[in-house]
Write a protein that holds these residues in place. Structure first.
Motif, PDB file in Angstrom:
ATOM      1  N   UNK A   1       0.951  -2.180  12.702  1.00  0.00           N
ATOM      2  CA  UNK A   1       1.655  -3.383  12.237  1.00  0.00           C
ATOM      3  C   UNK A   1       1.052  -4.633  12.873  1.00  0.00           C
ATOM      4  N   UNK A   2       0.734  -4.558  14.157  1.00  0.00           N
ATOM      5  CA  UNK A   2       0.163  -5.719  14.852  1.00  0.00           C
ATOM      6  C   UNK A   2      -1.178  -6.102  14.236  1.00  0.00           C
ATOM      7  N   UNK A   3      -2.043  -5.128  13.983  1.00  0.00           N
ATOM      8  CA  UNK A   3      -3.370  -5.467  13.456  1.00  0.00           C
ATOM      9  C   UNK A   3      -3.309  -5.869  11.989  1.00  0.00           C
ATOM     10  N   UNK A   4      -2.364  -5.363  11.241  1.00  0.00           N
ATOM     11  CA  UNK A   4      -2.181  -5.863   9.874  1.00  0.00           C
ATOM     12  C   UNK A   4      -1.806  -7.340   9.912  1.00  0.00           C
ATOM     13  N   UNK A   5      -0.904  -7.691  10.826  1.00  0.00           N
ATOM     14  CA  UNK A   5      -0.504  -9.094  10.961  1.00  0.00           C
ATOM     15  C   UNK A   5      -1.678  -9.966  11.384  1.00  0.00           C
ATOM     16  N   UNK A   6      -2.472  -9.494  12.360  1.00  0.00           N
ATOM     17  CA  UNK A   6      -3.631 -10.262  12.801  1.00  0.00           C
ATOM     18  C   UNK A   6      -4.644 -10.456  11.672  1.00  0.00           C
ATOM     19  N   UNK A   7      -4.851  -9.425  10.874  1.00  0.00           N
ATOM     20  CA  UNK A   7      -5.801  -9.526   9.767  1.00  0.00           C
ATOM     21  C   UNK A   7      -5.304 -10.486   8.702  1.00  0.00           C
ATOM     22  N   UNK A   8      -4.012 -10.438   8.399  1.00  0.00           N
ATOM     23  CA  UNK A   8      -3.466 -11.368   7.400  1.00  0.00           C
ATOM     24  C   UNK A   8      -3.592 -12.805   7.894  1.00  0.00           C
ATOM     25  N   UNK A   9      -3.337 -13.015   9.185  1.00  0.00           N
ATOM     26  CA  UNK A   9      -3.472 -14.366   9.739  1.00  0.00           C
ATOM     27  C   UNK A   9      -4.902 -14.881   9.641  1.00  0.00           C
ATOM     28  N   UNK A  10      -5.883 -13.968   9.722  1.00  0.00           N
ATOM     29  CA  UNK A  10      -7.292 -14.367   9.663  1.00  0.00           C
ATOM     30  C   UNK A  10      -7.864 -14.314   8.259  1.00  0.00           C
ATOM     31  N   UNK A  11      -7.058 -13.910   7.280  1.00  0.00           N
ATOM     32  CA  UNK A  11      -7.560 -13.794   5.925  1.00  0.00           C
ATOM     33  C   UNK A  11      -8.016 -15.164   5.429  1.00  0.00           C
ATOM     34  N   UNK A  12      -9.239 -15.260   4.877  1.00  0.00           N
ATOM     35  CA  UNK A  12      -9.767 -16.571   4.489  1.00  0.00           C
ATOM     36  C   UNK A  12      -9.013 -17.230   3.345  1.00  0.00           C
ATOM     37  N   UNK A  13      -8.227 -16.475   2.572  1.00  0.00           N
ATOM     38  CA  UNK A  13      -7.522 -17.083   1.440  1.00  0.00           C
ATOM     39  C   UNK A  13      -6.082 -17.407   1.772  1.00  0.00           C
ATOM     40  N   UNK A  14      -5.639 -17.118   2.986  1.00  0.00           N
ATOM     41  CA  UNK A  14      -4.258 -17.380   3.380  1.00  0.00           C
ATOM     42  C   UNK A  14      -4.189 -18.741   4.079  1.00  0.00           C
ATOM     43  N   UNK A  15      -3.294 -19.583   3.599  1.00  0.00           N
ATOM     44  CA  UNK A  15      -3.026 -20.869   4.251  1.00  0.00           C
ATOM     45  C   UNK A  15      -1.521 -20.973   4.482  1.00  0.00           C
ATOM     46  N   UNK A  16      -1.032 -20.411   5.567  1.00  0.00           N
ATOM     47  CA  UNK A  16       0.426 -20.391   5.787  1.00  0.00           C
ATOM     48  C   UNK A  16       0.963 -21.773   6.106  1.00  0.00           C
ATOM     49  N   UNK A  17       2.194 -22.024   5.648  1.00  0.00           N
ATOM     50  CA  UNK A  17       2.854 -23.269   5.984  1.00  0.00           C
ATOM     51  C   UNK A  17       3.406 -23.202   7.399  1.00  0.00           C
ATOM     52  N   UNK A  18       3.700 -24.372   7.939  1.00  0.00           N
ATOM     53  CA  UNK A  18       4.157 -24.444   9.323  1.00  0.00           C
ATOM     54  C   UNK A  18       5.465 -23.696   9.515  1.00  0.00           C
TER      55      UNK A  18
END
Length: 486
Positions: A326-343
């Protein structure tokens, strides 16, 4: 050479931030503010058709993050697509360190593709650009060769030093007959500390997620060995072979198996990462990509341990591997080049992670307390899926009645070690990653400009000030889509 490479990477990051600022500050003819990454590619495709055929929005994300080196061809096409003035394009080229080349800005028909966007290292990207005329598959062959070389270096550097330490240390202990509990515990701790130190030092240099995955998996695989000096039995059953019982050899073999499993899983993680993120897929697939990358190596390790290890290791990995996944899935999603999360999304995720750490800490503490109060529930290490064996207590040096007490104390050590590592190291890294993502996602153009100067730049005082004077007026005002700067 290293300073030059670092300088190129800093320049790429700066140019990427400015490209993003230009894109987000662009005013379209209908009055809308900003362009999406797809709209930017569409406008660049009107200038040079390859940008509509070969690239996707994930490529633009790599440009803007500085993951790929800028080229003059790309910057000229970008400037024409956003109707920048020649002075502004000159400024981008100067900042990128390309000012020694032809600045005419002509895009010749049939020009070669921007091969630096394959996501390779700087030197490899330059080589691809030089070899672009050699044939349609030259870039693919060079990428495969680079990946193979990187995998070989990873195997040698992560296995050679710890492997020599394990083999040499185990041989010395066996030759001298040093089998005291504290000596074996110290030996196991030294090997685990060496792998962790080596990995974290490399992470500081390159911040590689693969490195964190490798060292975390090795640590969690090796913590069951902390009970071995007490019970004189390794979780793989090597102590049942020949005359290995009561010697350091089972400990040596178990550590080598853990190192090999972690190494293979790390290579799988890296291969799957490159494979999944080389595809042109949408933002909706980001969690699926991350799950493929993180879960398949963990499933491989769990299946191997299920076959060759005892029930205690099954239970141990059933608890810790899902948390790691779960931790590494979260880290990968955070680093995904197409993801721009809102604040607000990042704030919610941060508080969710903190809450999860608190809950898991409470559950882990309750589990350790239960284990301490009910030691009779512990399984005896006398079988795996391949075969079963009778425990030779005479060779081990204690009675069957003492086994439960030793198992009890050993499992407490294992549980505490896992608890501390998961909460402090893994949980702490996840919180830091979320915080850094949040601090970098909301940058405004004015903030980006303020970061143009950087320590160590050979021409910081002159070139940075020159580029600031070129970009600040343009970025801090709303400009219509057909406006031209003078």
């Amino acid at each position: 050479m290293v300073l030059e490479r670092d300088d190129r990477r800093l320049r790429a990051a700066q140019v990427g931030m400015l490209m993003r600022a230009y894109r987000e500050s662009f005013t379209q003819p209908d009055g809308r503010k900003g362009l999406t990454q797809e709209e930017l590619l569409g406008r660049m495709a009107d200038v040079d058709g390859q940008y509509g055929e070969r690239y996707s929005h994930s490529t633009v994300s790599r440009w803007e993050s500085g993951a790929t080196r800028p080229t003059q061809q790309r910057l000229v096409a970008f400037g024409k697509a956003l109707e920048l003035s020649s002075v502004e394009v000159e400024g981008l080229i100067t900042l990128a360190g390309l000012d020694g080349r032809d600045r005419s800005g002509a895009l010749h028909p049939g020009s070669s593709a921007d091969l630096s966007d394959v996501g390779m290292a700087d030197d490899s990207a330059d080589a691809l650009s030089d070899l672009s005329a050699a044939g349609p598959h030259t870039g693919d062959r060079l990428i495969a060769s680079s990946n193979l070389s990187d995998s070989i270096r990873f195997c040698l550097s992560r296995f050679l030093l710890p492997g020599l330490c394990v083999a040499g240390g185990g041989y010395v202990l066996a030759s001298l007959g040093w089998t005291a509990d504290w000596i074996l515990t110290f030996f196991i701790a030294i090997v685990m500390g060496l792998v962790l130190t080596q990995g974290f030092l490399r992470m500081r240099k390159g911040d590689q997620l693969r490195e964190f995955f490798f060292v975390s998996l090795f640590f969690l695989l090796s913590t069951p060995l902390l009970q071995m000096p007490l019970i004189r039995m390794d979780n793989y059953g090597f102590y049942t072979i020949a005359d290995f019982a009561g010697t350091p050899i089972p400990c040596l073999l178990a550590l080598m198996v853990n190192l090999a499993l972690a190494l293979i899983a790390g290579l799988m993680f890296d291969f799957l990462w490159k494979w999944q993120y080389s595809k042109n897929v949408s933002e909706k697939r980001a969690p699926q990509r991350a799950a493929w990358v993180a879960l398949l190596p963990l499933a491989f390790v769990y299946c191997c341990v299920m076959v060759i290890s005892n029930v205690g290791s099954w239970i141990h990995l059933t608890v810790v591997l899902p948390v790691l996944g779960v931790v590494f899935i979260t880290l990968l999603v955070l680093r995904d080049p197409v993801i721009t999360p809102r604040e607000r999304d990042l704030r919610f995720l941060l508080w969710s992670v903190v809450t999860a750490i608190i809950v898991l800490s409470a559950l882990g503490g309750a589990g350790i307390l239960t284990l301490y109060l009910a030691p009779s529930s512990l399984p005896q290490p006398d079988h795996n899926l391949l075969y079963s064996w009778d425990i030779d207590f005479a060779a081990l040096g204690y009675t069957q009645d003492e086994l439960l007490e030793k198992l009890h104390l050993g499992f407490i050590w294992v549980a505490l070690s896992n608890f501390v590592y998961i909460v402090v190291v893994i949980g702490g890294n996840l919180i830091v990653a979320i915080y850094r993502r949040g601090s970098g996602s909301g940058a405004q153009p004015a903030v980006v400009i303020s970061e143009l100067s950087y320590p160590g730049s050979p021409d910081q005082s002159s070139e940075s000030q020159q580029v600031k004077s070129l970009f600040i007026p343009r970025l801090l005002r709303n400009r219509p889509g057909n406006a031209r700067a003078t």
